[in-house]
Scaffold this motif. Structure first.
Motif, PDB file in Angstrom:
ATOM      1  N   GLY A 191      74.557  67.163  51.018  1.00  0.00           N
ATOM      2  CA  GLY A 191      73.561  66.284  50.288  1.00  0.00           C
ATOM      3  C   GLY A 191      72.267  66.477  50.384  1.00  0.00           C
ATOM      4  N   PRO A 192      71.326  65.527  49.552  1.00  0.00           N
ATOM      5  CA  PRO A 192      69.894  65.811  49.730  1.00  0.00           C
ATOM      6  C   PRO A 192      69.302  65.550  51.014  1.00  0.00           C
ATOM      7  CG  PRO A 192      70.597  64.114  48.052  1.00  0.00           C
ATOM      8  CD  PRO A 192      72.004  64.331  48.773  1.00  0.00           C
ATOM      9  N   ILE A 193      68.183  66.150  51.040  1.00  0.00           N
ATOM     10  CA  ILE A 193      67.214  65.824  52.430  1.00  0.00           C
ATOM     11  C   ILE A 193      65.950  65.440  51.904  1.00  0.00           C
ATOM     12  CG2 ILE A 193      66.334  67.220  54.214  1.00  0.00           C
ATOM     13  CD1 ILE A 193      68.839  68.946  54.479  1.00  0.00           C
ATOM     14  N   TRP A 194      65.462  64.586  52.503  1.00  0.00           N
ATOM     15  CA  TRP A 194      64.127  64.218  52.082  1.00  0.00           C
ATOM     16  C   TRP A 194      63.130  64.313  53.216  1.00  0.00           C
ATOM     17  CZ3 TRP A 194      63.885  62.968  46.963  1.00  0.00           C
ATOM     18  CH2 TRP A 194      64.958  62.615  46.440  1.00  0.00           C
ATOM     19  N   HIS A 248      63.256  67.558  49.866  1.00  0.00           N
ATOM     20  CA  HIS A 248      63.255  68.782  50.663  1.00  0.00           C
ATOM     21  C   HIS A 248      64.391  69.305  51.059  1.00  0.00           C
ATOM     22  CE1 HIS A 248      62.030  70.982  54.283  1.00  0.00           C
ATOM     23  NE2 HIS A 248      61.064  70.612  54.132  1.00  0.00           N
ATOM     24  N   THR A 249      65.248  69.470  50.010  1.00  0.00           N
ATOM     25  CA  THR A 249      66.556  70.026  50.074  1.00  0.00           C
ATOM     26  C   THR A 249      66.314  71.524  50.007  1.00  0.00           C
ATOM     27  OG1 THR A 249      67.276  68.019  48.985  1.00  0.00           O
ATOM     28  CG2 THR A 249      68.961  69.848  49.236  1.00  0.00           C
ATOM     29  N   PRO A 250      67.077  72.238  51.055  1.00  0.00           N
ATOM     30  CA  PRO A 250      67.003  73.675  50.849  1.00  0.00           C
ATOM     31  C   PRO A 250      67.347  74.458  49.529  1.00  0.00           C
ATOM     32  CG  PRO A 250      68.170  72.952  52.800  1.00  0.00           C
ATOM     33  CD  PRO A 250      68.030  71.821  52.117  1.00  0.00           C
ATOM     34  N   CYS A 251      66.735  75.776  49.471  1.00  0.00           N
ATOM     35  CA  CYS A 251      67.049  76.468  48.041  1.00  0.00           C
ATOM     36  C   CYS A 251      67.786  77.793  48.500  1.00  0.00           C
ATOM     37  CB  CYS A 251      65.925  77.053  47.567  1.00  0.00           C
ATOM     38  SG  CYS A 251      65.209  75.825  46.328  1.00  0.00           S
ATOM     39  N   LEU A 252      68.706  78.129  47.898  1.00  0.00           N
ATOM     40  CA  LEU A 252      69.230  79.476  47.875  1.00  0.00           C
ATOM     41  C   LEU A 252      68.188  80.578  47.585  1.00  0.00           C
ATOM     42  CD1 LEU A 252      71.754  77.663  47.353  1.00  0.00           C
ATOM     43  CD2 LEU A 252      73.200  79.773  47.823  1.00  0.00           C
ATOM     44  N   HIS A 253      68.315  81.764  48.191  1.00  0.00           N
ATOM     45  CA  HIS A 253      67.347  82.761  48.020  1.00  0.00           C
ATOM     46  C   HIS A 253      68.175  83.862  47.232  1.00  0.00           C
ATOM     47  CE1 HIS A 253      63.454  84.682  48.086  1.00  0.00           C
ATOM     48  NE2 HIS A 253      63.791  85.478  49.096  1.00  0.00           N
ATOM     49  N   ASP A 254      68.700  85.044  47.951  1.00  0.00           N
ATOM     50  CA  ASP A 254      69.104  86.057  47.259  1.00  0.00           C
ATOM     51  C   ASP A 254      70.816  85.806  46.892  1.00  0.00           C
ATOM     52  OD1 ASP A 254      67.105  87.686  47.489  1.00  0.00           O
ATOM     53  OD2 ASP A 254      67.468  87.801  49.595  1.00  0.00           O
ATOM     54  N   SER A 255      71.234  86.828  46.174  1.00  0.00           N
ATOM     55  CA  SER A 255      72.797  86.963  46.195  1.00  0.00           C
ATOM     56  C   SER A 255      73.236  88.361  46.841  1.00  0.00           C
ATOM     57  CB  SER A 255      73.328  86.791  44.468  1.00  0.00           C
ATOM     58  OG  SER A 255      72.467  85.831  43.853  1.00  0.00           O
ATOM     59  N   TYR A 256      74.042  88.092  47.659  1.00  0.00           N
ATOM     60  CA  TYR A 256      74.600  89.249  48.577  1.00  0.00           C
ATOM     61  C   TYR A 256      75.850  89.734  48.168  1.00  0.00           C
ATOM     62  CZ  TYR A 256      70.304  88.741  51.418  1.00  0.00           C
ATOM     63  OH  TYR A 256      69.221  88.907  51.941  1.00  0.00           O
ATOM     64  N   ARG A 295      59.877  62.392  38.725  1.00  0.00           N
ATOM     65  CA  ARG A 295      61.080  62.229  38.011  1.00  0.00           C
ATOM     66  C   ARG A 295      62.283  62.467  38.946  1.00  0.00           C
ATOM     67  NH1 ARG A 295      59.503  66.030  33.418  1.00  0.00           N
ATOM     68  NH2 ARG A 295      58.970  67.257  35.464  1.00  0.00           N
ATOM     69  N   GLY A 296      62.435  61.909  40.008  1.00  0.00           N
ATOM     70  CA  GLY A 296      63.883  62.129  40.876  1.00  0.00           C
ATOM     71  C   GLY A 296      63.426  63.060  42.197  1.00  0.00           C
ATOM     72  N   TYR A 297      62.272  63.539  42.242  1.00  0.00           N
ATOM     73  CA  TYR A 297      61.935  64.433  43.558  1.00  0.00           C
ATOM     74  C   TYR A 297      60.954  63.752  44.135  1.00  0.00           C
ATOM     75  CZ  TYR A 297      65.100  66.996  40.844  1.00  0.00           C
ATOM     76  OH  TYR A 297      66.277  67.317  40.318  1.00  0.00           O
ATOM     77  N   PHE A 298      60.309  62.678  43.983  1.00  0.00           N
ATOM     78  CA  PHE A 298      59.000  62.262  45.179  1.00  0.00           C
ATOM     79  C   PHE A 298      59.084  60.631  44.682  1.00  0.00           C
ATOM     80  CE2 PHE A 298      54.769  60.944  45.709  1.00  0.00           C
ATOM     81  CZ  PHE A 298      54.574  61.373  46.923  1.00  0.00           C
ATOM     82  N   PHE A 299      58.924  60.007  45.634  1.00  0.00           N
ATOM     83  CA  PHE A 299      58.820  58.255  45.721  1.00  0.00           C
ATOM     84  C   PHE A 299      57.922  57.875  46.719  1.00  0.00           C
ATOM     85  CE2 PHE A 299      62.950  59.929  44.527  1.00  0.00           C
ATOM     86  CZ  PHE A 299      63.290  59.227  43.484  1.00  0.00           C
ATOM     87  N   LEU A 303      62.669  64.735  58.587  1.00  0.00           N
ATOM     88  CA  LEU A 303      63.551  64.947  57.520  1.00  0.00           C
ATOM     89  C   LEU A 303      64.743  64.248  57.827  1.00  0.00           C
ATOM     90  CD1 LEU A 303      63.106  69.132  57.557  1.00  0.00           C
ATOM     91  CD2 LEU A 303      62.107  67.482  55.962  1.00  0.00           C
ATOM     92  N   VAL A 304      65.127  63.596  56.660  1.00  0.00           N
ATOM     93  CA  VAL A 304      66.540  62.748  56.569  1.00  0.00           C
ATOM     94  C   VAL A 304      67.278  63.185  55.798  1.00  0.00           C
ATOM     95  CG1 VAL A 304      65.111  60.847  57.638  1.00  0.00           C
ATOM     96  CG2 VAL A 304      65.536  60.765  55.069  1.00  0.00           C
ATOM     97  N   LYS A 305      68.528  62.862  55.820  1.00  0.00           N
ATOM     98  CA  LYS A 305      69.735  63.316  54.876  1.00  0.00           C
ATOM     99  C   LYS A 305      69.807  61.677  54.135  1.00  0.00           C
ATOM    100  CE  LYS A 305      72.099  66.900  56.535  1.00  0.00           C
ATOM    101  NZ  LYS A 305      73.464  67.513  56.401  1.00  0.00           N
ATOM    102  N   GLU A 306      70.712  61.923  53.049  1.00  0.00           N
ATOM    103  CA  GLU A 306      71.050  60.782  52.013  1.00  0.00           C
ATOM    104  C   GLU A 306      71.282  59.347  52.817  1.00  0.00           C
ATOM    105  OE1 GLU A 306      74.045  59.349  51.748  1.00  0.00           O
ATOM    106  OE2 GLU A 306      75.119  60.869  53.139  1.00  0.00           O
ATOM    107  N   ASN A 307      71.751  59.688  54.190  1.00  0.00           N
ATOM    108  CA  ASN A 307      72.248  58.292  54.826  1.00  0.00           C
ATOM    109  C   ASN A 307      70.943  57.745  55.653  1.00  0.00           C
ATOM    110  OD1 ASN A 307      71.910  60.269  56.786  1.00  0.00           O
ATOM    111  ND2 ASN A 307      73.858  60.409  57.450  1.00  0.00           N
ATOM    112  N   GLY A 308      69.836  58.346  55.430  1.00  0.00           N
ATOM    113  CA  GLY A 308      68.663  57.718  56.166  1.00  0.00           C
ATOM    114  C   GLY A 308      68.473  58.168  57.543  1.00  0.00           C
ATOM    115  N   LEU A 309      69.276  59.342  58.135  1.00  0.00           N
ATOM    116  CA  LEU A 309      69.351  59.919  59.371  1.00  0.00           C
ATOM    117  C   LEU A 309      68.687  61.018  59.657  1.00  0.00           C
ATOM    118  CD1 LEU A 309      72.799  58.606  60.415  1.00  0.00           C
ATOM    119  CD2 LEU A 309      70.717  57.503  60.547  1.00  0.00           C
TER     120      LEU A 309
END
Ligand SMILES: Cc1cc2nc3c(=O)[nH]c(=O)nc-3n(C[C@H](O)[C@H](O)[C@H](O)COP(=O)(O)OP(=O)(O)OC[C@H]3O[C@@H](n4cnc5c(N)ncnc54)[C@H](O)[C@@H]3O)c2cc1C
Length: 559
Positions: free
Chosen positions: A401-404, A495-503, A427-431, A363-369
């Motif tokens: 930022g995004p995680i790939w 592979h950017t995380p998602c939010l689940h619940d509202s607390y 369309r922006g989520y797989f390459f 898993l890397v961030k937008e900076n490739g790290l």
């Protein structure tokens, strides 16, 4: 069934009439079959609002809390109307696992020898060593615990079929009370069990004469004056299946009360960053493709003076605040599966790929790290903190930022992934590309604020491959890295995380009445479920508990 075949004012499992009714004929007809009689309306009422419809109780949102609330109000004799912005009922509860935290010593617990009491349920959710227990309002938790037993019977009487207690310990150590519902047969929305909660309740509601207006989005709550007096009704606008406005506002008067059951705020970056500035727009809300959680109810209520309750719960990261999830699609939450034939697939864009072994990706961030051990558990708070850490976007000072996920052809073979639509969303989520530099250059996405540096990605992969040789990840301590990324083509999947619940949400008291900034009740206004604050529980049962109390209370107000 395509969503376009579903008429506004009809539920997906109701018989459909074909062409959607336009608003004028809809209003003239008195709306869909089964409607509770509504009074003939003056063009302009004494309060200065031109009301199009009028009932005793208006419920906003046809999810877990809204359906329960509507039935509760109706059984006390009120005429009830539900407005729902989606093209089908159910809300997030439809997509849920359908396992309620409900106990207290009911007959099913007794049958399997589980010793439970309301006091134990109260202790489950008020233990100070658990963040949610520490920060939740104990008066609400007590009400919840004291209602569990009766709610169990009530839900059964209104159509819920119980399956079984899960038995296996869950991460919250409350499995003693975790009861699954029986899924609705042949559900079109997907394999989630939650249909077994909302479909039976919607059926019961219609049989009781409760009207459910679909694709009608509440945009305003009317109050006598902005910050005083009772609430009078709501403004709604018809929306299309992508939630875009279609018609002018219609005003619905509520003679007795209004229940906000709009499902929370996790999908609204402006709102959620009030509590945690890191939760910026790249983090999708899980299931946003089925139901948006744009804080509509919270905002409308706050505009007329409502306060928020127990906001600390929103920042505890307890219980699934952020999911690691699937990948290769926009909303990549781990829990929900979507069929390509599901009626909302057009919003989801792809099914997504499940990673069965995180040895197969880095898993890397937008900076490739890289930034953390990929094998980390979904709820590892350190992982979440690392995911949310800023990498330096000068335009956007918060958020990680995004995680790939980066992987090679051999990983694909091991995981048996299919790398084409409908499994991934190109369309922006797989390459994909034949070299790592080409891959980095191809990654174009609205949240990828600069081209990923190709040299950085190559160095990351080469360093990781050296850890496979040595058997030790000196950077992030991934347990014995097993596979090099060496065989083209190479791939990048969102592979950017998602939010689940509202607390957190609108502040309520123990009958679901909404409180203002001074702690006073806003007359005739109620809230429940993920849009209500005060009690940070993952869940349907919290929504049902306060939805039922709100519905009962509202129905008994004078008209
Ligand atoms: C994958 C997944 C698994 C889950 N598993 C479980 C589980 O096993 N057990 C459990 O207890 N909980 C579970 N949950 C959580 C549970 O689904 C929610 O806590 C619950 O549905 C909240 O109920 P609600 O009524 O507040 O919101 P919802 O059920 O989401 O209903 C809100 C409704 O309001 C509508 N709405 C929003 N804004 C407007 C507007 N402006 N006008 C009109 N309508 C509007 C929405 O479209 C939606 O239909 C799960 C959730 C997910 C996503």
């Amino acid at each position: 069934m395509s969503p376009k075949e579903i008429s506004p004012g009809k539920d997906a499992d109701e018989p459909q009439t074909g062409a959607a009714m336009d608003r004028r004929s809809f209003l003239a007809s008195g709306a869909a079959a089964g409607a509770v009689a509504t009074a003939a309306l003056p063009a302009q009422a004494a309060d200065g609002i031109a009301w199009d419809r009028e009932v005793d109780v208006v419920v906003i949102g046809a999810g877990a809390g809204g359906l329960v609330s509507a039935i509760a109000a109706r059984e006390k004799g009120a005429s009830v109307l539900i407005v729902e912005k989606n093209f089908d009922i159910g809300g997030r509860a439809m997509m849920s696992f359908g396992g309620l935290y409900i106990g207290g010593g009911n007959r099913m617990q007794k049958a399997i020898g589980v010793d439970d009491t309301p006091d134990k349920v109260f202790a489950d959710w008020s233990r100070p060593e658990k963040p949610m227990g520490r920060f939740s309002d104990r008066a609400l938790v007590r009400t919840y615990a004291d209602n569990n037993l009766d709610l169990f019977d009530w839900l059964e009487q209104h159509g819920i079929k119980w399956d079984a207690y899960r038995g296996a310990p869950d991460r919250l150590d409350r499995s003693r009370t975790r009861l699954n519902v029986v899924p609705w047969p042949n559900e079109v929305t997907g394999p989630s069990r939650g249909s077994g909660f909302v479909r039976p309740l919607a059926k019961t509601a219609r049989e009781m004469g409760i009207e459910i207006l679909l694709q009608q989005q509440m945009t305003k709550i009317h109050r006598e004056s902005q910050l005083s007096g009772r609430v009078l009704g709501i403004g709604v606008i018809e929306v299309d299946d992508r939630f875009q406005p279609k018609s002018r506002t219609m005003n619905i008067r509520a003679r007795k009360g209004i229940v906000v059951a709009t499902g929370g705020s996790a999908g609204n970056p402006i709102f959620r960053t009030m509590f945690d500035v890191r939760l910026t727009a790249e983090y999708q809300a899980e299931n946003n493709d089925w139901t948006e959680r744009t804080a509509d109810g919270e905002i409308a209520a706050m505009e007329i003076g409502a306060a928020l309750g127990a906001t600390a719960c929103q920042t505890t990261q307890d219980d699934n605040l952020i999911n690691k999830g699937r990948m290769g699609k926009r909303c990549n939450g781990s829990a929900t599966q979507i069929y390509a034939t599901a009626p909302h697939f057009f919003r989801a864009g792809a099914i997504g790929l499940t990673v069965s072994d995180y040895q197969d990706v880095i898993l890397v961030k937008e900076n490739g790290l890289r930034f953390y051990d990929e094998m980390a558990r979904n709820q590892d708070y350190e992982y979440i903190a690392a995911a949310l850490a800023w990498t330096g976007d000068p335009q956007k000072m918060n958020g990680g930022g995004p995680i790939w996920a980066i992987f090679d052809a051999e990983a694909v073979a091991r995981e048996k992934w299919q790398l084409k639509p409908p499994y991934v969303d190109p369309r922006g989520y797989f390459f994909s590309a034949d070299t790592l530099e080409e891959l980095a250059a191809k990654i174009v996405n609205e949240h990828q604020w600069r081209p990923m540096p190709g040299a950085a990605l190559r160095q990351t992969v080469e360093r990781y491959n050296s850890f496979v040789d040595s058997g030790v990840d000196v950077d992030f301590k991934k347990p014995r890295p097993l596979h090099k990324l060496a065989t083209p083509p190479f791939y990048a999947a969102w592979h950017t995380p998602c939010l689940h619940d509202s607390y957190t949400g609108i502040r309520i008291n123990t009958t679901g009445q909404v409180l203002d900034l001074h702690g006073n009740v806003i007359p005739s206004l109620y809230a429940c479920g993920d849009s209500a604050g005060g009690f940070g529980q993952h869940g349907i049962c919290r929504a049902a508990t306060f939805g039922r109390l709100a519905g009962w209370h509202a129905a008994q107000l004078p008209a």
